[in-house]
Write a protein that holds these residues in place. Structure first.
Motif, PDB file in Angstrom:
ATOM      1  N   VAL A   1       1.252  -2.411   1.969  1.00 47.27           N
ATOM      2  CA  VAL A   1      -0.151  -2.594   1.550  1.00 47.27           C
ATOM      3  C   VAL A   1      -0.511  -1.649   0.408  1.00 47.27           C
ATOM      4  O   VAL A   1      -0.227  -0.449   0.459  1.00 47.27           O
TER       5      VAL A   1
ATOM      6  N   MET B   1      -5.778  -3.766  -4.252  1.00 42.90           N
ATOM      7  CA  MET B   1      -5.906  -4.541  -5.479  1.00 42.90           C
ATOM      8  C   MET B   1      -7.405  -4.737  -5.684  1.00 42.90           C
ATOM      9  O   MET B   1      -8.072  -5.347  -4.838  1.00 42.90           O
TER      10      MET B   1
ATOM     11  N   GLN C   1      -9.251  -3.856  -2.583  1.00 49.27           N
ATOM     12  CA  GLN C   1      -8.998  -4.567  -1.326  1.00 49.27           C
ATOM     13  C   GLN C   1      -7.533  -4.444  -0.920  1.00 49.27           C
ATOM     14  O   GLN C   1      -6.646  -4.617  -1.755  1.00 49.27           O
ATOM     15  N   PRO C   2      -7.270  -4.191   0.368  1.00 49.04           N
ATOM     16  CA  PRO C   2      -5.871  -4.121   0.800  1.00 49.04           C
ATOM     17  C   PRO C   2      -5.178  -5.472   0.636  1.00 49.04           C
ATOM     18  O   PRO C   2      -5.735  -6.499   1.028  1.00 49.04           O
TER      19      PRO C   2
ATOM     20  N   LYS D   1      -0.967  -7.267   0.817  1.00 47.17           N
ATOM     21  CA  LYS D   1       0.439  -7.031   1.129  1.00 47.17           C
ATOM     22  C   LYS D   1       1.241  -7.304  -0.133  1.00 47.17           C
ATOM     23  O   LYS D   1       1.367  -8.450  -0.563  1.00 47.17           O
TER      24      LYS D   1
ATOM     25  N   THR E   1      -5.315   0.989   3.868  1.00 40.96           N
ATOM     26  CA  THR E   1      -6.250   0.128   4.592  1.00 40.96           C
ATOM     27  C   THR E   1      -7.422   0.957   5.121  1.00 40.96           C
ATOM     28  O   THR E   1      -8.580   0.528   5.070  1.00 40.96           O
TER      29      THR E   1
ATOM     30  N   ALA F   1      -9.206  -3.495  11.593  1.00 41.01           N
ATOM     31  CA  ALA F   1      -8.825  -3.328  10.177  1.00 41.01           C
ATOM     32  C   ALA F   1      -7.310  -3.161  10.027  1.00 41.01           C
ATOM     33  O   ALA F   1      -6.731  -3.651   9.066  1.00 41.01           O
TER      34      ALA F   1
ATOM     35  N   GLY G   1      -3.253  -6.062  11.014  1.00 43.92           N
ATOM     36  CA  GLY G   1      -2.172  -6.743  10.309  1.00 43.92           C
ATOM     37  C   GLY G   1      -1.047  -5.806   9.926  1.00 43.92           C
ATOM     38  O   GLY G   1      -0.206  -6.139   9.101  1.00 43.92           O
ATOM     39  N   GLN G   2      -1.050  -4.612  10.516  1.00 47.31           N
ATOM     40  CA  GLN G   2      -0.033  -3.627  10.168  1.00 47.31           C
ATOM     41  C   GLN G   2       0.630  -3.103  11.432  1.00 47.31           C
ATOM     42  O   GLN G   2      -0.021  -2.940  12.458  1.00 47.31           O
TER      43      GLN G   2
END
Lengths: 186, 292
Positions: A48, A51, A54-55, A57, A108, A127, A130-131
């Motif tokens: 991550v 960009m 915003q985080p 992948k 993140t 938050a 997804g990790q």
């Protein structure tokens, strides 16, 4: 093809193949190996980066798609010798064990706190959902983010989350929350 | 290391430009938006386009706009935007239900509604959401614009009515009074494909009976909605026995396959149970709208 983007505040220009993924561009072309490369399938989240704040992948974004955008990696968290409060929090609350998931987790966390400076534990857990931390050190990661939330200007590294969050035992709360989650899922 | 096969990359500067690029590069070109379905397929070499047409700069396709009795949603609207929209949550709570369980928060920052629908994965949640809400797909191509109902948009797994030289630009959702909707999914962990999911949309008449209803299933081997359930529900007063019967019909109508996510019996059980739950929730939400 030629691409331009901003990485940690610096303009970079490179000539790359269109198929180069952002994670490899960052690591191999720019030499910023703080961004880790893990599962390659957008599941683990160690890659991550931010960009435009915003985080994302970076194993599932082409470097070409990031052209023209503002990228921030773990190397861009500290300003000079001063660590970001999130980095300090990970030190204070032992948020890392092997360290592999840490760059992604911290970015993140930074994005979360920029959007929501006072997240509760559920919001923090969502938050980072997804990790993956294969050391399973989630409880201390959550506490690290809480520490950063409680110390938006960093500093005072003697205080602990327990003292800051009403003296409650957050570890016990975490276990209770996990048990509840497990019950809901089953 | 998973790296896509070589391709040429071009960024579209407008919808017209994207259509022109699609015509020029033909069958070997693919549109890329969020990229979280296409890039993994390209890395596994399941997809080997010669040209990638990046539409991420087409901000004109990133909007949520109320237009009379329709809510118009641009195809490039990100999952995170849909999840966080209070307007959508008020009009179509099913969208927030579904978005909260699509992939994970980081993936949702990139993925788009148009990309999800065009990918047409059988375990994709928004297809069911659009089905039960009676959405229309606005597709543009060299011959101009055409508007399709979802039943005509879907063509089966990984296939849609969007032609090689066309672009899905917008989804239109009819806004109805006294309406409620809900979605519920069972997944093994965050970001995994659904074991099974169900969505329902209900409109109540002034007397509180069900004027219209739609039930859809995700990842359970049923294209389109459960027609039998809609027929059963129409004209009835919402009540538990009705939801139970609708669940039974949904379980009978579906055609799941046994895989690592579960055997057929379990998946039929999910079709039944989740249908009951989403109908219960959709009717409760519709009734609250009525009170409001």
């Amino acid at each position: 093809m030629q691409i331009n983007m901003t990485v940690n505040g610096n303009e970079v220009t490179s000539d790359i193949e269109p198929r180069v993924l952002l994670v490899h561009y960052i690591r191999e072309v720019l030499g910023l190996t703080g961004t880790h490369w893990g599962c390659d399938t957008s599941n683990c989240g160690t890659c991550v980066v931010l960009m435009d704040g915003q985080p994302v992948k970076s194993c599932t974004v082409l470097a070409a798609m990031a052209a023209g955008h503002d990228i921030r990696t773990v190397e861009g968290l500290a300003s000079g010798a001063t660590l970001d409060p999130v980095q300090q929090g990970f030190m204070e609350e032992h948020g890392l064990q092997c360290g592999f998931c840490t760059p992604g987790m911290m970015l993140t966390a930074r994005a979360l706190l920029d959007k929501n400076p006072h997240p509760d534990t559920t919001e923090i857990r969502k938050a980072i959902s997804g990790q993956i931390c294969r050391c399973t050190g989630y409880a201390t990661i959550v506490r690290s983010v809480q520490w950063a939330a409680a110390h938006p200007a960093g500093g005072d590294t003697d205080a602990t989350v327990d003292e800051v969050i009403d003296g409650t035992d957050t570890a016990v709360e975490d276990i209770a929350a996990e048990t509840q989650d497990a019950e809901v899922k089953s | 290391m998973q790296i896509p096969a070589p391709f040429d990359y071009v960024r579209a500067t407008s919808v017209d430009n994207a259509l022109e690029l699609l015509s020029r590069h033909g069958a070997e070109s693919r549109v890329i938006a969020g990229g979280h379905s296409l890039l993994p397929m390209m890395k596994l070499r399941l997809s080997r386009p010669e040209w990638l047409i990046d539409i991420n700069d087409l901000y004109e396709l990133d909007f949520i706009l109320r237009d009379g009795d329709k809510l118009r949603v641009g195809a490039l609207t990100r999952h995170t935007t849909l999840l966080e929209s209070d307007e959508i949550a008020a009009l179509f709570p099913i969208v927030r239900d579904a978005e909260a369980v699509i992939a994970d928060p980081v993936v949702r920052n990139r993925g788009t509604i148009g990309g999800s629908l065009c990918q047409a994965d059988p375990a994709e949640d928004l297809s069911t959401v659009c089905d039960v809400l009676g959405a229309e797909a606005v597709i543009r191509g060299p011959a101009g614009e055409r508007i399709l109902a979802m039943a005509d948009f879907h063509r089966g797994p990984y296939e849609t009515a969007v032609g090689q030289d066309e672009l899905l630009c917008e989804l239109r959702f009819p806004i109805r009074p006294r309406a409620g909707s809900a979605y519920e999914k069972v997944e093994r962990r965050v970001g995994d494909w659904a074991v099974g999911a169900a969505g329902a949309s209900v409109t109540l008449a002034a007397d509180g009976t069900i004027a219209d209803a739609a039930v859809g299933l995700t990842a359970l081997g049923l294209a389109h909605t459960v027609a039998e359930a809609a027929g059963l529900l129409r004209g009835q007063q919402p009540r538990e026995e009705l939801f139970v019967e609708a669940g039974r019909l949904a379980a009978a109508a579906c055609d799941p396959v046994a895989d690592q996510r579960g055997p057929i019996d379990y998946k039929r059980h999910l079709a039944d149970e989740l249908t009951r739950r989403v109908l219960r929730q959709a009717c409760a939400r519709a009734a609250r709208t009525q009170e409001g």
